[in-house]
Design a protein around this motif. Sequence first.
Motif, PDB file in Angstrom:
ATOM      1  N   TYR A 242       0.784  -1.159   0.011  1.00  0.00           N
ATOM      2  CA  TYR A 242      -0.033   0.184  -0.156  1.00  0.00           C
ATOM      3  C   TYR A 242       1.048   1.303   0.048  1.00  0.00           C
ATOM      4  O   TYR A 242       0.574   2.366   0.369  1.00  0.00           O
ATOM      5  N   GLY A 243       2.120   1.104  -0.657  1.00  0.00           N
ATOM      6  CA  GLY A 243       3.084   2.315  -0.326  1.00  0.00           C
ATOM      7  C   GLY A 243       2.730   3.430  -1.223  1.00  0.00           C
ATOM      8  O   GLY A 243       3.358   4.578  -0.826  1.00  0.00           O
ATOM      9  N   ASP A 244       1.923   3.527  -2.091  1.00  0.00           N
ATOM     10  CA  ASP A 244       1.504   4.870  -2.922  1.00  0.00           C
ATOM     11  C   ASP A 244       0.323   5.353  -2.080  1.00  0.00           C
ATOM     12  O   ASP A 244      -0.772   5.143  -2.149  1.00  0.00           O
ATOM     13  N   HIS A 245       0.826   6.376  -1.004  1.00  0.00           N
ATOM     14  CA  HIS A 245      -0.084   6.785  -0.195  1.00  0.00           C
ATOM     15  C   HIS A 245      -1.088   7.482  -0.880  1.00  0.00           C
ATOM     16  O   HIS A 245      -2.588   7.546  -0.441  1.00  0.00           O
TER      17      HIS A 245
ATOM     18  N   ARG B  62       8.914  -6.601 -10.273  1.00  0.00           N
ATOM     19  CA  ARG B  62       8.016  -5.636  -9.585  1.00  0.00           C
ATOM     20  C   ARG B  62       6.611  -5.463 -10.282  1.00  0.00           C
ATOM     21  O   ARG B  62       5.713  -5.485  -9.650  1.00  0.00           O
ATOM     22  N   ILE B  63       6.686  -5.290 -11.650  1.00  0.00           N
ATOM     23  CA  ILE B  63       5.237  -5.250 -12.363  1.00  0.00           C
ATOM     24  C   ILE B  63       4.530  -6.393 -12.051  1.00  0.00           C
ATOM     25  O   ILE B  63       3.277  -6.428 -11.823  1.00  0.00           O
ATOM     26  N   ALA B  64       5.014  -7.829 -11.937  1.00  0.00           N
ATOM     27  CA  ALA B  64       4.285  -8.912 -11.767  1.00  0.00           C
ATOM     28  C   ALA B  64       4.112  -9.158 -10.257  1.00  0.00           C
ATOM     29  O   ALA B  64       3.349 -10.159  -9.856  1.00  0.00           O
TER      30      ALA B  64
ATOM     31  N   PHE C 101      17.269  15.654  -4.371  1.00  0.00           N
ATOM     32  CA  PHE C 101      17.059  15.323  -5.660  1.00  0.00           C
ATOM     33  C   PHE C 101      16.232  14.244  -6.171  1.00  0.00           C
ATOM     34  O   PHE C 101      16.687  13.207  -5.644  1.00  0.00           O
ATOM     35  N   SER C 102      15.139  14.494  -6.567  1.00  0.00           N
ATOM     36  CA  SER C 102      14.145  13.346  -6.798  1.00  0.00           C
ATOM     37  C   SER C 102      13.763  13.046  -8.082  1.00  0.00           C
ATOM     38  O   SER C 102      12.322  13.539  -8.131  1.00  0.00           O
ATOM     39  N   PRO C 103      14.160  12.751  -9.001  1.00  0.00           N
ATOM     40  CA  PRO C 103      13.644  12.532 -10.393  1.00  0.00           C
ATOM     41  C   PRO C 103      12.830  11.070 -10.652  1.00  0.00           C
ATOM     42  O   PRO C 103      13.173  10.381  -9.886  1.00  0.00           O
ATOM     43  N   VAL C 104      11.870  11.131 -11.481  1.00  0.00           N
ATOM     44  CA  VAL C 104      11.234   9.864 -11.700  1.00  0.00           C
ATOM     45  C   VAL C 104      11.726   9.417 -13.027  1.00  0.00           C
ATOM     46  O   VAL C 104      11.911  10.484 -14.045  1.00  0.00           O
ATOM     47  N   SER C 105      11.846   8.092 -13.410  1.00  0.00           N
ATOM     48  CA  SER C 105      12.122   7.552 -14.750  1.00  0.00           C
ATOM     49  C   SER C 105      11.414   6.223 -14.862  1.00  0.00           C
ATOM     50  O   SER C 105      11.082   5.652 -13.928  1.00  0.00           O
ATOM     51  N   PRO C 106      11.207   5.658 -16.038  1.00  0.00           N
ATOM     52  CA  PRO C 106      11.318   4.276 -15.980  1.00  0.00           C
ATOM     53  C   PRO C 106      12.005   3.453 -15.354  1.00  0.00           C
ATOM     54  O   PRO C 106      13.195   3.814 -14.975  1.00  0.00           O
ATOM     55  N   VAL C 107      11.583   1.971 -15.136  1.00  0.00           N
ATOM     56  CA  VAL C 107      12.537   1.312 -14.400  1.00  0.00           C
ATOM     57  C   VAL C 107      13.274   0.413 -15.437  1.00  0.00           C
ATOM     58  O   VAL C 107      12.982  -0.846 -15.940  1.00  0.00           O
ATOM     59  N   ARG C 108      14.252   1.146 -15.801  1.00  0.00           N
ATOM     60  CA  ARG C 108      15.247   0.543 -16.851  1.00  0.00           C
ATOM     61  C   ARG C 108      16.615   0.643 -16.640  1.00  0.00           C
ATOM     62  O   ARG C 108      17.043   1.927 -15.819  1.00  0.00           O
ATOM     63  N   GLY C 109      17.751  -0.062 -16.936  1.00  0.00           N
ATOM     64  CA  GLY C 109      19.056   0.001 -16.444  1.00  0.00           C
ATOM     65  C   GLY C 109      19.559   1.329 -16.937  1.00  0.00           C
ATOM     66  O   GLY C 109      20.492   2.120 -16.166  1.00  0.00           O
ATOM     67  N   HIS C 110      19.213   1.727 -18.330  1.00  0.00           N
ATOM     68  CA  HIS C 110      20.072   2.824 -18.920  1.00  0.00           C
ATOM     69  C   HIS C 110      19.417   4.085 -18.283  1.00  0.00           C
ATOM     70  O   HIS C 110      20.359   5.045 -18.189  1.00  0.00           O
ATOM     71  N   ASP C 111      18.163   4.139 -17.643  1.00  0.00           N
ATOM     72  CA  ASP C 111      17.761   5.180 -17.116  1.00  0.00           C
ATOM     73  C   ASP C 111      18.301   5.316 -15.797  1.00  0.00           C
ATOM     74  O   ASP C 111      18.919   6.535 -15.153  1.00  0.00           O
TER      75      ASP C 111
ATOM     76  N   PRO D  48      22.442   7.980  -2.233  1.00  0.00           N
ATOM     77  CA  PRO D  48      21.285   7.844  -3.026  1.00  0.00           C
ATOM     78  C   PRO D  48      20.564   6.466  -2.808  1.00  0.00           C
ATOM     79  O   PRO D  48      21.018   5.482  -2.449  1.00  0.00           O
ATOM     80  N   THR D  49      19.408   6.490  -3.152  1.00  0.00           N
ATOM     81  CA  THR D  49      18.267   5.349  -3.038  1.00  0.00           C
ATOM     82  C   THR D  49      17.529   5.332  -4.184  1.00  0.00           C
ATOM     83  O   THR D  49      16.823   6.477  -4.679  1.00  0.00           O
ATOM     84  N   PHE D  50      17.396   4.240  -4.824  1.00  0.00           N
ATOM     85  CA  PHE D  50      16.395   4.062  -5.983  1.00  0.00           C
ATOM     86  C   PHE D  50      15.160   3.505  -5.059  1.00  0.00           C
ATOM     87  O   PHE D  50      15.029   2.221  -4.529  1.00  0.00           O
ATOM     88  N   VAL D  51      14.059   4.037  -5.364  1.00  0.00           N
ATOM     89  CA  VAL D  51      12.860   3.464  -4.834  1.00  0.00           C
ATOM     90  C   VAL D  51      11.749   3.285  -5.852  1.00  0.00           C
ATOM     91  O   VAL D  51      11.335   4.116  -6.739  1.00  0.00           O
ATOM     92  N   VAL D  52      11.417   1.783  -5.932  1.00  0.00           N
ATOM     93  CA  VAL D  52      10.865   1.401  -7.158  1.00  0.00           C
ATOM     94  C   VAL D  52       9.355   1.219  -6.967  1.00  0.00           C
ATOM     95  O   VAL D  52       8.974   0.260  -6.087  1.00  0.00           O
ATOM     96  N   GLY D  53       8.518   1.972  -7.512  1.00  0.00           N
ATOM     97  CA  GLY D  53       7.030   1.737  -7.501  1.00  0.00           C
ATOM     98  C   GLY D  53       6.656   0.633  -8.479  1.00  0.00           C
ATOM     99  O   GLY D  53       7.722  -0.273  -8.810  1.00  0.00           O
ATOM    100  N   LEU D  54       5.426   0.499  -8.818  1.00  0.00           N
ATOM    101  CA  LEU D  54       4.884  -0.578  -9.662  1.00  0.00           C
ATOM    102  C   LEU D  54       5.428  -0.326 -11.274  1.00  0.00           C
ATOM    103  O   LEU D  54       5.892  -1.588 -11.520  1.00  0.00           O
ATOM    104  N   ARG D  55       5.645   0.630 -11.876  1.00  0.00           N
ATOM    105  CA  ARG D  55       5.966   0.950 -12.958  1.00  0.00           C
ATOM    106  C   ARG D  55       7.115   2.153 -13.210  1.00  0.00           C
ATOM    107  O   ARG D  55       7.528   2.265 -14.330  1.00  0.00           O
TER     108      ARG D  55
END
Length: 603
Positions: A225-228, A319-321, A447-457, A478-485
């Motif tokens: 339920y992490g997306d408040h 994560r998507i699954a 610094f809090s950018p959003v990106s696709p969950v891809r290695g090159h990003d 740094p921490t990468f926080v991965v949501g669903l997509r």
Amino acid sequence: MSTKPAISATPLLSQRHNGIPARLFDKAQEAKSAISAIATKSQSNRTAIALPQGVGESTFHRAIDALRGHLGKDHVELVTKLNDGWYMENPNTHDAMHVAEEDALVASAIVYPSTTEEVQKIVHWANKYRIPISPISIGRNYGYGGAAPRVRGAVVIDLGRRMNRVLDINPDDCTCLVEPGVTYFALYEEIQDRGFKHLWADVPDIGGGSVLGNALDRGVGYTPYGDHWMMHSGMEVVLPTGEVIRTGMGALPGNNSWQLFPYGFGPTPDGLFSQSNLGIVTKMGFGLMPNPGGYESYLYTFPKDEDLSQLIEIIRPLRIAMILENVAQLRHVSMQIGLEGKPRSTYYAGKGRVPDSIIHEAAKKLSSGDCSWLYYGMAYGPREIRKYKLEIIHKEFMKIPGARRIDPTTLPTTDYFWVRDRIASGVPDIEELRWVNWHPNGGHAAFSPVSPVRGHDATALWDIARTRCEEFDLDLFPTFVVGLREMHLIVEIVFNRDEPVMRNNVRACLRAMIDDAAKLGYGEYRTHLAFMDQIAGTYNWNDGALMKFNEKIKDCLDPNGIMAPGKSGVWPARYRGRGWEMSAKDEAPEGLGVGPSPDSTKL
């Protein structure tokens, strides 16, 4: 020889709405002592009141007297001193972790309403006297501006002190309804006190923030339920004109589905009140997570920085699954060192970013050992379900050469692993900010950018952060926080807020990273007050069509421009074109006055 005074006791939750639960009191005292032990910054002796531009001194004091008549004299305070405090005793006067001058973003007064009706009175008052107001829930939005108003001299409306009730917990529907002053600590304790052991409240890294306020700023926690924001349903809002609306099913009198179905009928306005200055939310509903019937935390480490790209590619499909079920935490080892709570000087006395070799040498002494990346996760459900998912996760993570699974049974009960275990099972804690002790008088900005969950990003953003922090002589956590997509990279930069050169470097570094990211198509999801104008300016598709839309709504709902002007870069008409925007070319937080309201009259 002078000695520092004894550390006073941290207020308990039973004593104060934003206090610490008794179970965490010793931890809180330890954290407070560690901050005090290396502090060198003296408290401000400032006594002058910061008047908002466009409001004369006599008019201001006459207005304050009128407001005391509405709320009672004990519930209106003038700001004549600034005390930074610390996380559990945070100020509501200014930004305790200021990246600019201490009194650059400071309130003129603080008011404490107790009901939605009193909030309405304050809003009507602000319109009458054309005084800017800035609502806060608890004011612990640390790293993003805290309780500070964007417009210097605004009156801060502290909703938390007297509006802090858990209005409802429904154990059958797994929902709650809360006021702004309910912290994650308070909600968790209330659930336990009512005996609802089958309910979990999703919590962020540290539990003293407002449940309502965190969701409005689109914060995250670490259960499924992490997306408040996604988990909210139903809001009560005071508009800038003083009118009150209820969104979703709450607009139908007598409806009993307000916390069950967020959409209601017709246009859904809820998003207009997230990260916005279009209203004051006084009630908000949320879904609570039912106990999944079991859970099991795990930790994997990966040896090289260069493992990042492959690791992210592994994480995305899992994560998507929903094999990786909760909001993922992929932390760099530098933050793990910071979590020891020791000053930077413990490891390195030189200038510039701490060399990687020293970070890795220090990491050898950690329970997790030397590595570059650490993945904290949790599996939920009955044992056989967890076993199935954990076997898949293990097989995939071990594709990275040198990957290791840390056996939790080898870790002491004081290890940080168990903090993550508690947070991912809905139990709020307080240890997360230990890395702020990296510098005396520690502040942090993100610094809090959003990106696709891809290695090159991930690699592109990681390169931006490392390059710019190297340029400006700053360490980064740094921490990468991965949501669903999608994926958030949260780069925490810790600094000594009593050192002007370091503060200037932090601002310059963050501004450079924001521009670098925007050129590659990455935008931030959340930021400090000082960078809101810059980031809003990067969302400029089709000649800034989104900002023009936001400004039209602002001018319609807030014709006098009194509600949190400048929040998220949205300025009302009275302020536009008068130099209020903060940028690398002009860090001054104040513009050249304000214009008249459409219906202004002499007071």
